[in-house]
Design an enzyme around this catalytic site. Structure first.
Site, PDB file in Angstrom:
ATOM      1  N   LYS A  32     -30.488  -6.626  15.259  1.00  0.00           N
ATOM      2  CA  LYS A  32     -30.999  -5.268  15.447  1.00  0.00           C
ATOM      3  C   LYS A  32     -30.125  -4.469  16.420  1.00  0.00           C
ATOM      4  O   LYS A  32     -30.142  -3.245  16.403  1.00  0.00           O
ATOM      5  CB  LYS A  32     -32.454  -5.300  15.912  1.00  0.00           C
ATOM      6  CG  LYS A  32     -33.381  -5.706  14.783  1.00  0.00           C
ATOM      7  CD  LYS A  32     -34.829  -5.692  15.163  1.00  0.00           C
ATOM      8  CE  LYS A  32     -35.701  -6.091  13.992  1.00  0.00           C
ATOM      9  NZ  LYS A  32     -35.482  -7.505  13.568  1.00  0.00           N
TER      10      LYS A  32
HETATM   11  C1  LIG Z   1     -35.609  -7.971  12.203  1.00  0.00           C
HETATM   12  C2  LIG Z   1     -35.024  -9.306  11.884  1.00  0.00           C
HETATM   13  C3  LIG Z   1     -34.904  -9.764  10.545  1.00  0.00           C
HETATM   14  C4  LIG Z   1     -35.387  -8.970   9.360  1.00  0.00           C
HETATM   15  O1  LIG Z   1     -34.602  -7.828   9.094  1.00  0.00           O
HETATM   16  P1  LIG Z   1     -35.156  -6.641   8.207  1.00  0.00           P
HETATM   17  O2  LIG Z   1     -34.140  -5.572   8.264  1.00  0.00           O
HETATM   18  O3  LIG Z   1     -36.454  -6.226   8.859  1.00  0.00           O
HETATM   19  O4  LIG Z   1     -35.376  -7.177   6.846  1.00  0.00           O
HETATM   20  C5  LIG Z   1     -34.322 -11.009  10.333  1.00  0.00           C
HETATM   21  N1  LIG Z   1     -33.902 -11.778  11.361  1.00  0.00           N
HETATM   22  C6  LIG Z   1     -34.007 -11.385  12.644  1.00  0.00           C
HETATM   23  C7  LIG Z   1     -33.550 -12.280  13.728  1.00  0.00           C
HETATM   24  C8  LIG Z   1     -34.562 -10.126  12.956  1.00  0.00           C
HETATM   25  O5  LIG Z   1     -34.663  -9.746  14.244  1.00  0.00           O
END
Ligand SMILES: *Cc1c(COP(=O)(O)O)cnc(C)c1O
Length: 490
Positions: A108
């Site tokens: 993120k």
């Molecule tokens: C948020 C997140 C995801 C999922 O990603 P999306 O874009 O919501 O599908 C997968 N792995 C981790 C570690 C995350 O923080």
């Protein structure tokens, strides 16, 4: 470029307005209007650095921003472990794209580093003078990435609420030790839902007219903001460029990607990369035991009426994948009335279905698999034994999902690794058959010894840092808390 709502709202907006608004006024998500994706000169990006690629992609979508070079530089320079941002590694029979080299060691960071800078710029462009107060309720990951992303951004403040006993020790330290003069984290006595409900109530309790008078405007760092989606497209280009440079592909050869999925943002960025011309073969949507997306891709029926399962990959424990709305809109031939009807059905009944021909169209680009908890654990252990490479539980879901698809093709497979294994040291140690120290920082050290790699800078240095935030609030008092804090600075 104008942006329009997936639910057909009559007005369109420029990129800056779309970033500031986040969500369209009718509850729909923003998408570019009439964008000629095929006009994107995708091959010309391959020799560029990751940051340069990012700049080109952002500029293509958000063409009303004048200086995307400055935006990208401010977003990433000095904030990531590596200027590559998202290095590609080879592990066994596949490639792993490491998306966890940002300040909080989760993917993120890639988008939450750019969004705040876009917001700063958008406010300047649109002449918004009020201080923006970003409110975030978090179950852990988003909150810390948002705190670091918004750190020291101009005329923007961020307040993150997390459940007092609902986050891990490392996650709590990431929030309570966050740096920056404009950031604040507070614990809420309650669970994540209490924190989220509290934040939603603040938005309704403080109408825009009132906040404007007091010189601020509330905002969110929501994952459906177009300013969070577009920055993610770059790493598909980065992966392809690396494969091309290493002669693993010749120009135009398709590459498959497996993506650990929750809210469907990360994988949707891969679909945009494909629309822009990048030779993306299949995008494999990997789910954990919360397999609502797998069922959707298999049957065309989205049904959130099911048990919520708590797993070792908590960031994928999601029953409503908000960004799927964008795919539905695009796959329906931009039929806003249809998309709106589906979303209304989802909120009223928790379920909707799409016609077969539309599912077929989607499946030309997507496939899906889900992996249960025992296999996630086994995968972490097996991969470590076979390759010496350590993966976290989210990445393990994708790794195992990819294995199933690789049997049928000899195309290169890239697994997206969304979190550093050091963020989940306990689960990882357990999976590779090691004892698990009780303290999470000790577990990190132990994992470092065993794997021979150092924890990412951002979380490795956490232990020594001082706690800055100790506020705990009752869930009923969150509104008052925010108003007092805003008052303090003014
Ligand atoms: C948020 C997140 C995801 C999922 O990603 P999306 O874009 O919501 O599908 C997968 N792995 C981790 C570690 C995350 O923080």
């Amino acid at each position: 470029m104008r942006f329009k709502s997936t639910r057909g709202y009559e007005k369109t907006y420029n990129g800056a307005e779309a970033v500031i608004l986040g969500l369209a006024p009718d509850g729909g998500l923003f998408l570019p209007e009439g964008l000629d994706y095929a006009a994107f000169p995708w091959e010309t990006l391959l020799p560029l650095s990751t940051m340069e690629m990012s700049e080109k992609i952002l500029q293509f979508f958000l063409d009303d921003f004048d200086d995307m070079h400055a935006v990208v530089t401010r977003a990433y320079e000095g904030r990531f472990d590596t200027d590559e941002l998202t290095p590609l590694k080879k592990a066994g029979d596949r490639f792993v794209l490491e998306l966890f080299h940002g300040p909080t060691a989760a993917f993120k960071d890639v988008a939450l580093s750019v969004l705040p800078v876009l917001m700063e710029e958008a406010k300047k462009k649109e002449n918004v003078k009020e201080e923006t107060v970003v409110l975030v309720a978090t179950s852990g990951d988003t909150g810390s990435a948002a705190l670091y992303g918004f750190k020291d951004r101009d005329n923007i403040r961020i307040i993150v609420f997390y459940p007092k006993n609902g986050v891990s020790l490392v996650q709590e330290a990431q929030m309570t030790k966050a740096e920056g003069s404009n950031v604040l984290a507070a614990a809420v006595k309650g669970n994540f839902d209490d924190a989220q409900t509290g934040v939603k109530k603040i938005f309704t309790a403080a109408p825009e007219s009132e906040t404007k008078e007091k010189g601020f405007a509330l905002s969110s760092a929501n994952s459906i903001n177009i300013g969070r989606l577009v920055p993610q497209i770059v790493y598909y280009f980065k992966a392809y460029a690396e494969l091309y440079k290493a002669h693993e592909v010749t120009l135009g050869d398709p590459v498959d990607f497996t993506v650990p999925t929750g809210n469907f943002g990360d994988i949707l960025a891969g679909y945009f990369a494909k629309l822009l011309g990048l030779p993306v073969g299949k995008l494999i949507c990997a789910s954990n035991a919360n397999n609502v997306l797998f069922d959707f891709f298999t049957s065309g029926r989205y049904d959130k009426n099911r048990e919520f399962v708590k797993t070792t990959s908590p960031s994928m424990d999601i029953l409503v994948s908000s960004n799927l709305e964008r795919l539905l809109y695009m796959a329906s031939g931009e039929d806003a009335a249809f998309t709106k009807a589906l979303m209304e059905k989802l909120s009223a009944e928790g379920v909707y279905a799409i016609p077969d021909d539309m599912l077929m169209k989607i499946k030309a680009s997507f496939d899906a698999a889900f992996i249960g908890e025992p296999e996630v654990k086994k995968t972490i252990g097996d991969v470590f034994k076979a390759t010496g490479y350590v993966i976290d539980p989210h990445t393990a879901v994708a790794w195992a999902a990819a294995t199933g698809f690789m049997k049928d093709t000899d195309r290169p497979m890239v697994v997206l690794s969304t979190a550093s294994p050091f963020k989940f040291s306990g689960a990882v140690l357990d999976a590779i058959g090691e004892s698990v120290p009780e303290n999470e920082f000790d577990a990190m050290d132990r994992l470092s010894e065993i794997s021979g790699i150092l924890p990412p800078k951002g979380i490795g240095s956490l232990r020594e840092k001082a706690v800055r935030f100790t506020d705990v609030t009752e869930k009923e008092d969150m509104f008052t808390y925010v108003m007092n804090k805003i008052g303090e600075k003014a």
